[in-house]
Design a protein around this motif. Structure first.
Motif, short mmCIF file in Angstrom:
data_model
loop_
_atom_site.label_atom_id
_atom_site.label_comp_id
_atom_site.label_asym_id
_atom_site.label_seq_id
_atom_site.Cartn_x
_atom_site.Cartn_y
_atom_site.Cartn_z
N LEU A 23 -127.64 -9.84 -24.56
CA LEU A 23 -127.35 -9.04 -25.75
C LEU A 23 -128.03 -9.62 -26.99
O LEU A 23 -128.59 -8.88 -27.81
CB LEU A 23 -125.83 -8.97 -25.96
N LEU A 24 -127.98 -10.92 -27.12
CA LEU A 24 -128.58 -11.57 -28.29
C LEU A 24 -130.09 -11.41 -28.31
O LEU A 24 -130.71 -11.31 -29.37
CB LEU A 24 -128.21 -13.05 -28.32
N ALA A 25 -130.71 -11.38 -27.12
CA ALA A 25 -132.16 -11.23 -27.06
C ALA A 25 -132.60 -9.93 -27.71
O ALA A 25 -133.64 -9.86 -28.36
CB ALA A 25 -132.64 -11.28 -25.61
N GLY A 26 -131.80 -8.89 -27.56
CA GLY A 26 -132.15 -7.60 -28.16
C GLY A 26 -131.94 -7.55 -29.65
O GLY A 26 -132.38 -6.60 -30.31
N LEU A 27 -131.26 -8.55 -30.22
CA LEU A 27 -130.99 -8.56 -31.65
C LEU A 27 -131.96 -9.44 -32.43
O LEU A 27 -131.88 -9.51 -33.65
CB LEU A 27 -129.55 -9.06 -31.90
N GLY A 28 -132.83 -10.15 -31.73
CA GLY A 28 -133.73 -11.06 -32.44
C GLY A 28 -133.04 -12.29 -32.97
O GLY A 28 -133.51 -12.93 -33.91
N ALA A 29 -131.92 -12.66 -32.36
CA ALA A 29 -131.13 -13.80 -32.85
C ALA A 29 -131.63 -15.09 -32.20
O ALA A 29 -130.99 -15.64 -31.31
CB ALA A 29 -129.65 -13.58 -32.53
N THR A 30 -132.78 -15.57 -32.63
CA THR A 30 -133.45 -16.65 -31.91
C THR A 30 -132.68 -17.97 -31.95
O THR A 30 -132.56 -18.65 -30.93
CB THR A 30 -134.86 -16.86 -32.47
N LYS A 31 -132.16 -18.36 -33.12
CA LYS A 31 -131.39 -19.61 -33.17
C LYS A 31 -130.13 -19.48 -32.33
O LYS A 31 -129.77 -20.39 -31.58
CB LYS A 31 -131.05 -19.95 -34.62
#
Length: 932
Positions: A616-624
């Motif tokens: 899910l985070l990968a799709g949000l651009g939440a790299t850190k």
């Protein structure tokens, strides 16, 4: 302070026992400066002779040339005062001559006439000194080969082969390596491999060997269809070469290998790690040529793998402008590849112009031809991370949704990065929400002054949205509703809550959730839950699903803070069953449940939650946030006993941390540990080495470095690098001692001793174990370590017929009985039996072995029971008691049912014993078991 003359003597002694490297270079520089200060040319000669060797080993070509020239002039003027050989164990002046022509050849700034003059001068000095010409021929061979005069080089190689070796010939390692490289370049792969394998089998090594030789046969191994040998050679070569900038050419060969074998991510990481080495030695231009060509080839492969725009960290260093020219912004892989090819071609043309050949141009043609070759040799040290923000929001409203999701997960940095894209929204209520998110994050990041400056804009946005009551409330409270954690803010919230009945439902909820957060910070989970309940009713009344769900997560956090894991798990399950969760809330809840499940030892289920959160985070651009999520997933898979899956997650963590910043050493330590557990010891050793280097530079606590060094030693031992493992265990013991971690220090020494004993270094092994036994007694509560050290020392004494073994066995047995360690009791009893056999006390030895077998069998270790019985049976058979041995052999056979090697040995030996007793039918029956 020591007198200057005495200090000089101390410096020379320290130089001669210090390994090559920065510390040794500093000592040499100090010795030269002191000799100059004393005005004593003989002392200066001693220091500069060492300086020439040091500079050669550390890639300081300008220092080496100047130092050598100074020494040669003094020697030529007065060879009695300044002898060629100082007999200090390092290279003498005539040997150093061999480095000079090579160094001049390595830069197109030196002409052919200058190189030829050095070669002629070398030959003249050799002949005048009555030395053999093997060293001269070697230098002329290198010159012809490097210049691209291949026919001349081949003739010199043949002549060199027929010339008797002498004290100034290349050593066995360097000579084989050099010719192997020539063979590989002239398409004689089998001969190249043969020479290198002869070198390895003979145990030959030198300053940059065997790492250089191994790098030269990487492609020949691949073409010979020997990928496993190629992989082992690469990992060993790179591990040995990666810490010395003078090994740039070796590293270049290894980078080409990584790119050629489908390990493009590893190749990119290696380029990033070593690209700064281009600026290390300005005169070693030929190494720059090789490295630039290797970088270009590898970056072409990175581009072909779909990562043309991946930034190459370190390429934008000002020191590298001379190679790549100025560039706006970070270098991407494709652009840097083109720049590296251009730079390599320019340098190659300068060499070819000087040499009057096309040698360097042909080298580039050979390298480019490798583009048609590809080999599948997986190495799992690095991974690409595709841009997690795969779908860029199309407009400000879509960016608003992205910001909300990021904020609801708690990805503070990514939310701040995305916010500017969303501020163009036309809906004033959305703009007010964005301002709220921004203020809350600034407060969380301790940037209250910035938040205070932005508060008026938030209030204006509320009024524009028609939310005047909320605007008035925030004007009165300042930053209290955004998480400001001060007594004044808490008091203000309490005052407002006391009179909140007249406020709109949403504002009441906002006050309550703000107060709940402060209760959480104050470790008051009960009060936080009460406030969360008030907030939940208010937000439900207001119909705000987003903040209702946020409130539920706050309540779950409070329940966890109270320590009620079961209740929190139930709440999380119900929460995640909802169909109205945003991506951010779902990812946050999954990550929380992953931790809860991990704490309850439901590791597989927790890992699955963590994996879903990363998706899910990968799709949000939440790299850190994504790096932390992969780290959590890796840790849970590691705890679940699945190191392979842990490796996959940790690789991504490492790359994300490298891109975004963070604890790189920590991420790589976990990756290396998982790789070691997964059986990938060679790559693990490389990574542990990098982590240890990073920890040394950061001067982290000795205990942490000791743990890394200890795991490095284990990885080296598992890779068959026993010599390095001995050194690493010794270093780990030193660091554990510095940290006063006595048990760990003793264990490290014990592991070192085991390796020493394996290679019959028994005296040193026993000395090491004796030291460990003294140390471990300083930590009497570390029962496992105490038993292990004393047991090993007892075994070593027993093998030497030293009756001190038995007291140690007694002590270990007592510890085992005291702590209910049945397996240890059986094991030490087995060791007692083997020691008794060394003393010729057969009856007692057999009795001890059978007692051990009973002990092993009682706890279900049939294999160990069979091993003890086999030992007892052998003792009886060897004591001319074959009939007594038969039933024990048969019992060993029964216990060996699931241990094929033990079963085979037991059957073979029993068959032989039965034959000796004339029981041929039984012997045949037993031997038939071997075919079953």
């Amino acid at each position: 302070m020591a007198r200057p003359q005495k200090r000089f003597t101390q410096l020379i002694e320290e130089i001669d026992r210090t390994p090559w490297g920065p510390a040794e270079q500093a000592l040499v520089a100090e010795a030269v400066a002191l000799a100059v200060e004393l005005g004593d040319e003989q002392l200066e000669y001693e220091a500069r002779m060492r300086q020439t060797a040091s500079a050669n080993m550390n890639g300081a070509t300008d220092v080496m040339l100047n130092s050598f020239a100074w020494c040669l002039a003094r020697h030529d003027a007065d060879p009695q005062r300044f002898p060629a050989d100082l007999e200090y164990g390092g290279a003498d002046l005539m040997w150093q001559f061999k480095w000079m022509a090579s160094s001049l050849r390595s830069s197109p700034a030196f002409s052919l006439d200058q190189i030829a003059a050095v070669l002629d001068d070398m030959e003249e000095h050799y002949r005048a000194a009555g030395l053999g010409i093997s060293g001269v021929l070697t230098a002329r061979f290198e010159d012809a080969w490097d210049a691209g005069r291949i026919d001349e080089a081949e003739a010199l190689r043949v002549q060199l082969e027929a010339t008797p070796r002498d004290d100034h010939s290349h050593c066995d390692a360097c000579g084989r390596s050099q010719v192997a490289g020539f063979f590989a370049e002239t398409d004689r792969d089998a001969e190249a491999i043969r020479l290198v394998e002869e070198m390895l089998e003979g145990g030959f090594s030198c300053g940059e060997e065997p790492e250089h030789a191994l790098s030269r046969v990487l492609v020949p191994y691949l073409r010979a269809g020997r990928p496993d040998d190629a992989k082992s050679a690469h990992l060993r070569s790179y591990r040995l070469a990666k810490d010395n900038p003078d090994n740039l050419r070796i590293v270049a060969n290894n980078i080409v290998f990584s790119a050629l074998t489908g390990n493009e991510a590893r190749a990119l990481a290696q380029i990033e790690r070593h690209i700064g080495w281009l600026a290390h030695d300005g005169l070693n231009v030929d190494a720059h040529f090789a490295a630039l060509a290797a970088f270009a080839f590898a970056l072409d492969r990175v581009t072909a793998a779909g990562h043309a725009h991946t930034p190459v960290r370190g390429a934008d260093s000002p020191a590298l402008i001379v190679f790549f020219e100025d560039h706006e912004g970070p270098w991407g892989a494709a652009d840097l590849a083109a720049a590296a090819w251009a730079s390599a071609e320019r340098i190659g043309a300068e060499f070819d112009h000087r040499d009057g050949t096309d040698g360097h141009a042909r080298a580039l043609v050979r390298l480019r031809a490798l583009a048609d070759e590809s080999y599948d040799v997986p190495i799992r040290s690095d991974a690409f991370v595709s841009s997690p923000d795969s779908t860029t929001p199309a407009d400000a409203d879509a960016w608003f949704d992205r910001v909300m999701d990021l904020a609801q997960f708690g990805a503070e940095h990514e939310t701040l990065q995305a916010l500017p894209h969303a501020l163009a929204v036309e809906d004033p209520s959305k703009l007010a929400q964005l301002m709220s998110m921004r203020l809350g994050i600034l407060i969380a990041l301790d940037r209250a002054d910035e938040a205070a400056e932005l508060l008026p804009a938030r209030i204006d946005a509320l009024r524009a949205a028609g939310l005047d009551v909320q605007a008035d409330l925030e004007q009165r409270l300042g930053l209290a509703t955004f998480g400001l954690d001060t007594p004044e803010a808490a008091a203000a919230l309490e005052d407002e809550l006391a009179t909140a009945a007249s406020l709109p439902a949403w504002s009441r909820g906002d006050l309550a959730i703000s107060r709940a957060s402060l209760h959480m910070h104050a470790d008051e989970p009960g009060a936080a839950l009460d406030m969360a309940e008030i907030a939940a009713r208010a937000f439900a009344e207001a119909g705000d699903v987003r903040l209702s769900n946020t409130t539920t997560l706050v309540a779950i956090a409070a329940v966890l803070q109270k320590g009620d894991i079961e209740a929190a798990a139930a709440l999380l399950d119900r929460f995640l069953d909802q169909d109205d969760l945003s991506i951010g809330h779902r990812a946050q809840a999954l990550q929380t449940r992953a931790r809860v499940r991990g704490g309850s030892e439901a590791f597989v289920e927790g890992a699955a939650d963590a994996d879903e959160a990363t998706r899910l985070l990968a799709g949000l651009g939440a790299t850190k946030a994504l790096a932390a999520a992969h780290l959590l997933a890796g840790a849970l898979w590691e705890d679940a006993g699945d190191p392979e899956k842990a490796v996959t997650r940790y690789r991504v963590t490492s790359r994300l941390v490298a891109q975004e910043g963070g604890d790189q050493a920590g991420a790589d330590f976990r990756l290396a540990r998982a790789m070691l557990a997964a059986g990938d010891a060679e790559v693990a050793a490389e990574l542990f080495g990098q982590v240890l280097e990073s920890e040394e530079q950061a001067e982290v606590h000795a205990a942490s470095r000791a743990m890394t060094a200890s795991l490095l030693a284990r990885a080296l031992a598992a890779s068959g690098e026993f010599g390095q493992a001995v050194g690493a265990f010794g270093y780990a013991a030193e660091l554990f001692g510095e940290a006063e971690e006595h048990a760990d220090q003793a264990v490290a020494l014990t592991e070192r001793a085991k390796i020493l004993a394996r290679f019959d270094e028994n005296d040193e092994a026993i000395e090491t174990l004796e030291a460990a036994s003294e140390i471990v007694r300083k930590a009497p509560d570390a029962v496992g370590a105490l038993a292990d050290v004393l047991h090993n020392l007892g075994q070593a004494y027993g093998a030497r017929q030293d009756d001190r073994a038995f007291a140690l066995f007694d002590e270990v047995a007592a510890l085992a009985q005291e702590h209910g360690a049945g397996w240890l009791l059986a094991d030490v009893t087995d060791s007692r039996g083997r020691a008794l056999a060394q003393f010729g006390r057969t009856e007692e030895a057999v009795a001890a072995a059978l007692t051990a077998a009973d002990g092993f069998a009682a706890i279900g270790d049939a294999g160990s029971a069979g091993g003890s019985e086999l030992f007892a049976a052998r003792l009886l058979a060897g004591d001319d008691r074959a009939a007594d041995a038969v039933p024990i052999y048969r019992s060993a056979l029964e216990h060996a049912a699931e241990v094929p090697p033990l079963r085979q040995v037991s059957a073979l030996e029993l068959g032989t014993v039965l034959e000796s007793l004339g029981r041929h039918v039984e012997a045949a029956e037993v031997r038939a078991l071997l075919d079953a």
